[in-house]
Design a protein around this motif. Structure first.
Motif, PDB file in Angstrom:
ATOM      1  N   UNK A 156      18.694   7.400   3.034  1.00  0.00           N
ATOM      2  CA  UNK A 156      20.171   7.390   3.022  1.00  0.00           C
ATOM      3  C   UNK A 156      20.719   7.551   1.592  1.00  0.00           C
ATOM      4  N   UNK A 157      21.859   8.251   1.419  1.00  0.00           N
ATOM      5  CA  UNK A 157      22.571   8.933   2.496  1.00  0.00           C
ATOM      6  C   UNK A 157      21.831  10.208   2.907  1.00  0.00           C
ATOM      7  N   UNK A 158      21.749  10.495   4.209  1.00  0.00           N
ATOM      8  CA  UNK A 158      21.105  11.725   4.675  1.00  0.00           C
ATOM      9  C   UNK A 158      21.877  12.945   4.167  1.00  0.00           C
ATOM     10  N   UNK A 159      21.138  14.015   3.911  1.00  0.00           N
ATOM     11  CA  UNK A 159      21.780  15.240   3.424  1.00  0.00           C
ATOM     12  C   UNK A 159      21.674  16.330   4.487  1.00  0.00           C
ATOM     13  N   UNK A 160      22.675  17.195   4.505  1.00  0.00           N
ATOM     14  CA  UNK A 160      22.740  18.230   5.540  1.00  0.00           C
ATOM     15  C   UNK A 160      21.614  19.251   5.344  1.00  0.00           C
ATOM     16  N   UNK A 161      20.927  19.583   6.426  1.00  0.00           N
ATOM     17  CA  UNK A 161      19.808  20.556   6.343  1.00  0.00           C
ATOM     18  C   UNK A 161      20.338  21.961   6.077  1.00  0.00           C
ATOM     19  N   UNK A 162      21.621  22.192   6.332  1.00  0.00           N
ATOM     20  CA  UNK A 162      22.170  23.547   6.150  1.00  0.00           C
ATOM     21  C   UNK A 162      22.815  23.703   4.771  1.00  0.00           C
ATOM     22  N   UNK A 163      23.731  22.766   4.427  1.00  0.00           N
ATOM     23  CA  UNK A 163      24.467  22.989   3.160  1.00  0.00           C
ATOM     24  C   UNK A 163      24.111  21.959   2.093  1.00  0.00           C
ATOM     25  N   UNK A 164      23.333  20.928   2.488  1.00  0.00           N
ATOM     26  CA  UNK A 164      22.898  19.956   1.477  1.00  0.00           C
ATOM     27  C   UNK A 164      23.914  18.875   1.164  1.00  0.00           C
ATOM     28  N   UNK A 165      25.102  18.935   1.799  1.00  0.00           N
ATOM     29  CA  UNK A 165      26.119  17.909   1.507  1.00  0.00           C
ATOM     30  C   UNK A 165      25.766  16.616   2.256  1.00  0.00           C
ATOM     31  N   UNK A 166      26.574  15.601   2.011  1.00  0.00           N
ATOM     32  CA  UNK A 166      26.282  14.282   2.577  1.00  0.00           C
ATOM     33  C   UNK A 166      26.640  14.224   4.066  1.00  0.00           C
ATOM     34  N   UNK A 167      25.800  13.517   4.813  1.00  0.00           N
ATOM     35  CA  UNK A 167      25.998  13.356   6.265  1.00  0.00           C
ATOM     36  C   UNK A 167      26.453  11.922   6.552  1.00  0.00           C
ATOM     37  N   UNK A 168      27.432  11.809   7.440  1.00  0.00           N
ATOM     38  CA  UNK A 168      27.931  10.469   7.829  1.00  0.00           C
ATOM     39  C   UNK A 168      27.926  10.396   9.365  1.00  0.00           C
ATOM     40  N   UNK A 169      28.346   9.245   9.893  1.00  0.00           N
ATOM     41  CA  UNK A 169      28.525   9.135  11.335  1.00  0.00           C
ATOM     42  C   UNK A 169      29.650  10.080  11.750  1.00  0.00           C
ATOM     43  N   UNK A 170      29.567  10.627  12.948  1.00  0.00           N
ATOM     44  CA  UNK A 170      30.621  11.557  13.400  1.00  0.00           C
ATOM     45  C   UNK A 170      31.929  10.816  13.670  1.00  0.00           C
ATOM     46  N   UNK A 171      31.843   9.503  13.879  1.00  0.00           N
ATOM     47  CA  UNK A 171      33.064   8.725  14.135  1.00  0.00           C
ATOM     48  C   UNK A 171      34.028   8.877  12.961  1.00  0.00           C
ATOM     49  N   UNK A 172      35.274   9.230  13.269  1.00  0.00           N
ATOM     50  CA  UNK A 172      36.275   9.462  12.212  1.00  0.00           C
ATOM     51  C   UNK A 172      36.725   8.115  11.664  1.00  0.00           C
ATOM     52  N   UNK A 173      36.656   7.958  10.366  1.00  0.00           N
ATOM     53  CA  UNK A 173      37.047   6.685   9.738  1.00  0.00           C
ATOM     54  C   UNK A 173      38.546   6.692   9.442  1.00  0.00           C
ATOM     55  N   UNK A 174      39.101   5.512   9.250  1.00  0.00           N
ATOM     56  CA  UNK A 174      40.501   5.446   8.807  1.00  0.00           C
ATOM     57  C   UNK A 174      40.608   6.103   7.433  1.00  0.00           C
ATOM     58  N   UNK A 175      41.572   7.005   7.299  1.00  0.00           N
ATOM     59  CA  UNK A 175      41.764   7.701   6.020  1.00  0.00           C
ATOM     60  C   UNK A 175      40.987   8.991   5.951  1.00  0.00           C
ATOM     61  N   UNK A 176      40.163   9.264   6.976  1.00  0.00           N
ATOM     62  CA  UNK A 176      39.367  10.507   6.986  1.00  0.00           C
ATOM     63  C   UNK A 176      40.123  11.599   7.723  1.00  0.00           C
TER      64      UNK A 176
END
Ligand code: APR
Length: 260
Positions: A156-176
């Motif tokens: 963690x934090x997991x990185x995207x296999x396609x673009x290398x950016x950071x991966x989070x839970x798909x649940x939308x957070x407050x302020x996201x």
């Protein structure tokens, strides 16, 4: 509300749906209440009992994604009431009723605020999860989604296999920001909509709460299914006052009869 008037409202709802050109459902936490998942607001709601969470969740995540993930890994050992309930939840007759309306060709799409994946488990296909899905991960860069998986502290934090950016839970957070594709689909569906079932939502969180108003402004009709009054109640063409798991199956029964 007397039994006779509930019956009259159910009939009214069924007529509107049977005659609809493009019926939608906007679903909220109340639809999953009878699956054992607490709501957020209203009687017995999590935030009614424990107070609202911080509204800057996404800002805090962005400042320290690794810290956020490590905290999640720790919470896995001591799941919250909400996490335990949502993990054990199964679709209830309300979810199954919406899936039946889709199979009848009456319900064209569900916009859901729920992250519990219960619509899909009930058999619904045309679903947009405006607040995400707890069983998925999402890259904050390219938006790519993948099934959630067990992660170790080293990963963690997991990185995207396609673009290398950071991966989070798909649940939308407050302020996201809500993912653009989901927003576009909701807006398009709301533009086409002439009848909207508004089920189990307090109508307090935007942009979701804006879609029923958009339908009303375009001359469409709302069918409200809720145990309490909401800001939509005075404008609804049919008000089904009671648990959605009990009332939605009655509506499906009447719609089947109307289409026979
Ligand atoms: N049947 C129908 N409605 C019900 C039932 C039931 N069995 N039980 C409760 N309700 C209603 C409550 O009266 C209330 O109006 O469900 C609604 C739940 O409201 P909220 O808890 O505010 O849930 P929701 O409207 O989905 O919240 C929207 O807020 O915090 C965010 O991301 C979270 O998606 C959530 C969003």
């Amino acid at each position: 509300m007397t039994a006779r008037s509930v019956e009259a409202e159910v009939l009214r709802a069924a007529e509107l749906l049977a005659g609809a050109r493009h019926a939608l459902a906007l679903a909220g936490a109340g639809l999953s209440r009878e699956s054992g998942i607490p709501t957020f607001r209203g009687e017995g709601g999590l935030w009614t009992r424990f107070g609202e969470p911080p509204m800057n969740q996404y800002e805090r995540f962005s400042a320290d994604p690794r810290g956020w993930w490590l905290q999640r890994l720790q919470e896995r050992a001591r799941p919250s009431e909400f996490t335990e309930a949502i993990s054990a939840a199964r679709p209830n007759p309300g979810h199954l009723a919406l899936a039946a309306l889709e199979q009848l060709g009456v319900l064209k799409h569900i916009i859901t605020q729920n992250v519990d994946n219960l619509h899909q488990q009930a058999g619904s296909v045309a679903v947009t999860e405006i607040h995400g899905n707890r069983t998925l991960l999402r890259c904050i860069g390219c938006g790519r989604r993948e099934p959630a998986r067990e992660l170790t502290e080293e990963e963690v934090p997991p990185l995207c296999a396609v673009c290398g950016d950071i991966v989070k839970s798909d649940t939308v957070m407050f302020g996201e920001p809500i993912p653009v594709q989901a927003l576009r689909t909701c807006e398009q569906q709301a533009q086409w909509c002439d009848v909207m079932i508004v089920v189990g939502t307090s109508g307090t969180v935007y942009p979701a709460a804006g879609y029923p108003l958009q339908v009303l402004r375009a001359g469409g009709a709302l069918i409200e299914v809720n145990v309490e009054e909401t800001p939509f109640t005075p404008y609804a063409a049919a008000v089904l006052h009671g648990p959605s798991g009990e009332l939605l199956p009655k509506v499906v029964e009447r719609v089947r009869a109307a289409l026979a």
